[in-house]
Design a protein around this motif. Structure first.
Motif, PDB file in Angstrom:
ATOM      1  N   ALA A 178       0.913  -1.161  -0.497  1.00 25.13           N
ATOM      2  CA  ALA A 178      -0.013  -0.036   0.165  1.00 25.13           C
ATOM      3  C   ALA A 178       1.300   1.020  -0.318  1.00 25.13           C
ATOM      4  CB  ALA A 178      -1.293  -0.195   1.701  1.00 25.13           C
ATOM      5  N   LEU A 179       2.160   1.108   0.358  1.00 25.55           N
ATOM      6  CA  LEU A 179       2.912   2.380   0.992  1.00 25.55           C
ATOM      7  C   LEU A 179       3.565   2.278  -0.138  1.00 25.55           C
ATOM      8  CD1 LEU A 179       4.664   1.854   4.482  1.00 25.55           C
ATOM      9  CD2 LEU A 179       3.359   3.370   3.321  1.00 25.55           C
ATOM     10  N   CYS A 180       3.731   1.298  -1.566  1.00 24.07           N
ATOM     11  CA  CYS A 180       4.281   1.518  -2.857  1.00 24.07           C
ATOM     12  C   CYS A 180       3.035   2.633  -3.656  1.00 24.07           C
ATOM     13  CB  CYS A 180       4.510   0.635  -3.865  1.00 24.07           C
ATOM     14  SG  CYS A 180       5.589  -0.154  -2.396  1.00 24.07           S
ATOM     15  N   SER A 181       1.826   2.897  -3.673  1.00 20.20           N
ATOM     16  CA  SER A 181       0.914   3.708  -3.792  1.00 20.20           C
ATOM     17  C   SER A 181       0.468   5.205  -3.360  1.00 20.20           C
ATOM     18  CB  SER A 181      -0.123   2.702  -4.473  1.00 20.20           C
ATOM     19  OG  SER A 181      -0.844   2.398  -3.142  1.00 20.20           O
ATOM     20  N   THR A 182       1.264   5.380  -2.370  1.00 18.50           N
ATOM     21  CA  THR A 182       0.445   6.285  -1.629  1.00 18.50           C
ATOM     22  C   THR A 182       2.059   6.915  -0.775  1.00 18.50           C
ATOM     23  OG1 THR A 182      -0.849   7.006   0.148  1.00 18.50           O
ATOM     24  CG2 THR A 182       0.047   5.816   0.361  1.00 18.50           C
ATOM     25  N   GLU A 183       1.537   8.984  -0.614  1.00 18.96           N
ATOM     26  CA  GLU A 183       2.660   8.920  -0.127  1.00 18.96           C
ATOM     27  C   GLU A 183       2.054  10.185   1.242  1.00 18.96           C
ATOM     28  OE1 GLU A 183       4.724  12.342  -2.337  1.00 18.96           O
ATOM     29  OE2 GLU A 183       4.812  10.608  -3.699  1.00 18.96           O
ATOM     30  N   LYS A 184       0.570   9.845   1.100  1.00 22.36           N
ATOM     31  CA  LYS A 184      -0.364  10.769   2.062  1.00 22.36           C
ATOM     32  C   LYS A 184      -0.803   9.649   3.672  1.00 22.36           C
ATOM     33  CE  LYS A 184       1.674  14.752   0.464  1.00 22.36           C
ATOM     34  NZ  LYS A 184       2.557  15.425   1.518  1.00 22.36           N
ATOM     35  N   ILE A 185      -1.874   8.777   2.469  1.00 21.33           N
ATOM     36  CA  ILE A 185      -2.768   8.369   3.649  1.00 21.33           C
ATOM     37  C   ILE A 185      -3.216   6.658   3.436  1.00 21.33           C
ATOM     38  CG2 ILE A 185      -4.422   8.327   1.489  1.00 21.33           C
ATOM     39  CD1 ILE A 185      -6.348   9.719   4.584  1.00 21.33           C
ATOM     40  N   LEU A 186      -2.447   6.342   4.446  1.00 14.26           N
ATOM     41  CA  LEU A 186      -2.885   4.396   4.386  1.00 14.26           C
ATOM     42  C   LEU A 186      -4.773   4.564   4.768  1.00 14.26           C
ATOM     43  CD1 LEU A 186      -0.366   1.796   6.022  1.00 14.26           C
ATOM     44  CD2 LEU A 186      -0.961   2.468   3.521  1.00 14.26           C
ATOM     45  N   LEU A 187      -5.155   3.459   4.587  1.00 10.22           N
ATOM     46  CA  LEU A 187      -7.103   3.231   4.540  1.00 10.22           C
ATOM     47  C   LEU A 187      -6.892   1.500   5.133  1.00 10.22           C
ATOM     48  CD1 LEU A 187      -7.986   5.081   1.934  1.00 10.22           C
ATOM     49  CD2 LEU A 187      -8.230   6.092   4.769  1.00 10.22           C
ATOM     50  N   LEU A 188      -7.025   1.529   6.560  1.00  9.99           N
ATOM     51  CA  LEU A 188      -7.109  -0.224   6.839  1.00  9.99           C
ATOM     52  C   LEU A 188      -8.169  -0.577   7.641  1.00  9.99           C
ATOM     53  CD1 LEU A 188      -3.149   0.281   8.685  1.00  9.99           C
ATOM     54  CD2 LEU A 188      -3.548  -0.640   6.031  1.00  9.99           C
ATOM     55  N   ASP A 189      -8.506  -1.296   6.740  1.00  8.31           N
ATOM     56  CA  ASP A 189      -9.637  -2.321   7.829  1.00  8.31           C
ATOM     57  C   ASP A 189      -8.958  -3.494   8.587  1.00  8.31           C
ATOM     58  OD1 ASP A 189     -12.830  -2.998   7.677  1.00  8.31           O
ATOM     59  OD2 ASP A 189     -12.533  -3.523   5.994  1.00  8.31           O
ATOM     60  N   GLU A 190      -9.193  -3.657   9.726  1.00  9.28           N
ATOM     61  CA  GLU A 190      -8.805  -3.995  10.628  1.00  9.28           C
ATOM     62  C   GLU A 190      -8.097  -5.035   9.960  1.00  9.28           C
ATOM     63  OE1 GLU A 190     -12.183  -6.053  12.496  1.00  9.28           O
ATOM     64  OE2 GLU A 190     -13.696  -5.142  11.548  1.00  9.28           O
ATOM     65  N   PRO A 191      -6.295  -4.335  10.306  1.00  4.11           N
ATOM     66  CA  PRO A 191      -5.353  -4.815   9.669  1.00  4.11           C
ATOM     67  C   PRO A 191      -4.282  -6.176  11.218  1.00  4.11           C
ATOM     68  CG  PRO A 191      -4.913  -2.315  10.162  1.00  4.11           C
ATOM     69  CD  PRO A 191      -6.137  -3.121  10.786  1.00  4.11           C
ATOM     70  N   LEU A 192      -5.216  -5.608  11.757  1.00  2.00           N
ATOM     71  CA  LEU A 192      -4.749  -6.304  13.258  1.00  2.00           C
ATOM     72  C   LEU A 192      -5.664  -7.670  13.161  1.00  2.00           C
ATOM     73  CD1 LEU A 192      -4.468  -3.610  16.087  1.00  2.00           C
ATOM     74  CD2 LEU A 192      -2.766  -4.868  14.515  1.00  2.00           C
ATOM     75  N   GLN A 193      -6.870  -8.294  12.914  1.00  2.00           N
ATOM     76  CA  GLN A 193      -7.453  -8.674  12.400  1.00  2.00           C
ATOM     77  C   GLN A 193      -7.028 -10.647  11.939  1.00  2.00           C
ATOM     78  OE1 GLN A 193     -10.690  -9.311  13.179  1.00  2.00           O
ATOM     79  NE2 GLN A 193     -11.164 -11.000  12.949  1.00  2.00           N
ATOM     80  N   GLY A 194      -6.900 -11.004  13.345  1.00  2.00           N
ATOM     81  CA  GLY A 194      -6.787 -12.642  13.655  1.00  2.00           C
ATOM     82  C   GLY A 194      -4.943 -12.520  13.933  1.00  2.00           C
ATOM     83  N   LEU A 195      -4.767 -12.023  14.176  1.00  2.00           N
ATOM     84  CA  LEU A 195      -2.775 -11.672  14.711  1.00  2.00           C
ATOM     85  C   LEU A 195      -2.689 -11.165  16.430  1.00  2.00           C
ATOM     86  CD1 LEU A 195      -1.588  -8.441  12.703  1.00  2.00           C
ATOM     87  CD2 LEU A 195      -1.885 -10.618  12.341  1.00  2.00           C
ATOM     88  N   ASP A 196      -1.658 -12.101  16.713  1.00  4.06           N
ATOM     89  CA  ASP A 196      -1.779 -12.487  17.703  1.00  4.06           C
ATOM     90  C   ASP A 196      -1.179 -11.214  19.033  1.00  4.06           C
ATOM     91  OD1 ASP A 196       1.041 -12.258  18.228  1.00  4.06           O
ATOM     92  OD2 ASP A 196       1.481 -14.125  17.617  1.00  4.06           O
ATOM     93  N   GLN A 197      -1.149 -10.771  19.837  1.00  2.00           N
ATOM     94  CA  GLN A 197      -0.837  -9.366  20.538  1.00  2.00           C
ATOM     95  C   GLN A 197       0.615  -8.979  20.707  1.00  2.00           C
ATOM     96  OE1 GLN A 197      -3.265  -7.696  22.371  1.00  2.00           O
ATOM     97  NE2 GLN A 197      -1.544  -6.320  22.146  1.00  2.00           N
ATOM     98  N   THR A 198       0.986  -9.569  20.296  1.00  2.00           N
ATOM     99  CA  THR A 198       2.584  -9.742  19.526  1.00  2.00           C
ATOM    100  C   THR A 198       3.091  -9.401  18.345  1.00  2.00           C
ATOM    101  OG1 THR A 198       4.294 -11.495  21.668  1.00  2.00           O
ATOM    102  CG2 THR A 198       5.165 -10.906  19.475  1.00  2.00           C
ATOM    103  N   ALA A 199       2.184 -10.133  18.006  1.00  2.00           N
ATOM    104  CA  ALA A 199       2.294  -9.380  16.410  1.00  2.00           C
ATOM    105  C   ALA A 199       1.334  -8.373  15.882  1.00  2.00           C
ATOM    106  CB  ALA A 199       1.625 -10.489  15.557  1.00  2.00           C
ATOM    107  N   SER A 200       0.429  -8.060  16.654  1.00  2.00           N
ATOM    108  CA  SER A 200      -0.567  -6.896  17.389  1.00  2.00           C
ATOM    109  C   SER A 200       0.048  -5.631  17.358  1.00  2.00           C
ATOM    110  CB  SER A 200      -1.592  -7.248  17.910  1.00  2.00           C
ATOM    111  OG  SER A 200      -2.564  -7.767  17.575  1.00  2.00           O
ATOM    112  N   ASN A 201       1.078  -5.797  18.566  1.00  2.00           N
ATOM    113  CA  ASN A 201       1.827  -4.352  18.983  1.00  2.00           C
ATOM    114  C   ASN A 201       3.513  -4.649  18.084  1.00  2.00           C
ATOM    115  OD1 ASN A 201       0.610  -4.627  21.431  1.00  2.00           O
ATOM    116  ND2 ASN A 201       2.119  -6.403  22.717  1.00  2.00           N
ATOM    117  N   GLN A 202       3.522  -5.384  17.203  1.00  2.00           N
ATOM    118  CA  GLN A 202       5.000  -4.976  16.121  1.00  2.00           C
ATOM    119  C   GLN A 202       3.712  -4.103  15.271  1.00  2.00           C
ATOM    120  OE1 GLN A 202       5.829  -8.993  15.581  1.00  2.00           O
ATOM    121  NE2 GLN A 202       7.470  -9.129  16.999  1.00  2.00           N
TER     122      GLN A 202
END
Length: 109
Positions: free
Chosen positions: A20-44
């Motif tokens: 996504a960063l390759c196609s933007t310079e100003k804004i990232l729109l993320l729809d539940e990017p933490l879905q299914g991640l454990d706490q360690t991966a979420s924190n990272q």
């Protein structure tokens, strides 16, 4: 080559954010990017997003169903309910009835 499907959930999210960063310079729109991640991966992932926001001045808009994490990491909170809405800082949000109902905030109502 390493197939995308063989990556862990956290690794897949990193790849998707990099893409996504390759196609933007100003804004990232993320729809539940933490879905299914454990706490360690979420924190990272939160650390990565914070770095992108602060060091590259990219606005990040993230949909989440975990208000507690959003309150820890966000600069602004946008709450959209059925007939109600809120826009403000996490501190302001924590004093609303929405915070009390959905994330255990202070009850100032």
């Amino acid at each position: 080559k390493f197939p995308f499907k063989k990556l862990s959930g956290g690794q897949q999210q990193r790849v998707l954010i990099a893409r996504a960063l390759c196609s933007t310079e100003k804004i990232l729109l993320l729809d539940e990017p933490l879905q299914g991640l454990d706490q360690t991966a979420s924190n990272q992932l939160y650390d990565i997003l914070s770095n992108i926001n602060k060091n590259f001045n990219v606005t990040i808009v993230m949909i989440t169903h975990n208000p507690a994490n959003a309150l820890k990491h966000a600069n602004k909170i946008i709450y959209l309910g059925h007939n109600e809405s809120f826009v403000g800082t996490p501190e302001e949000y924590s004093k609303t009835k929405f915070a009390v109902e959905y994330s255990g905030g202070e009850d100032h109502a």
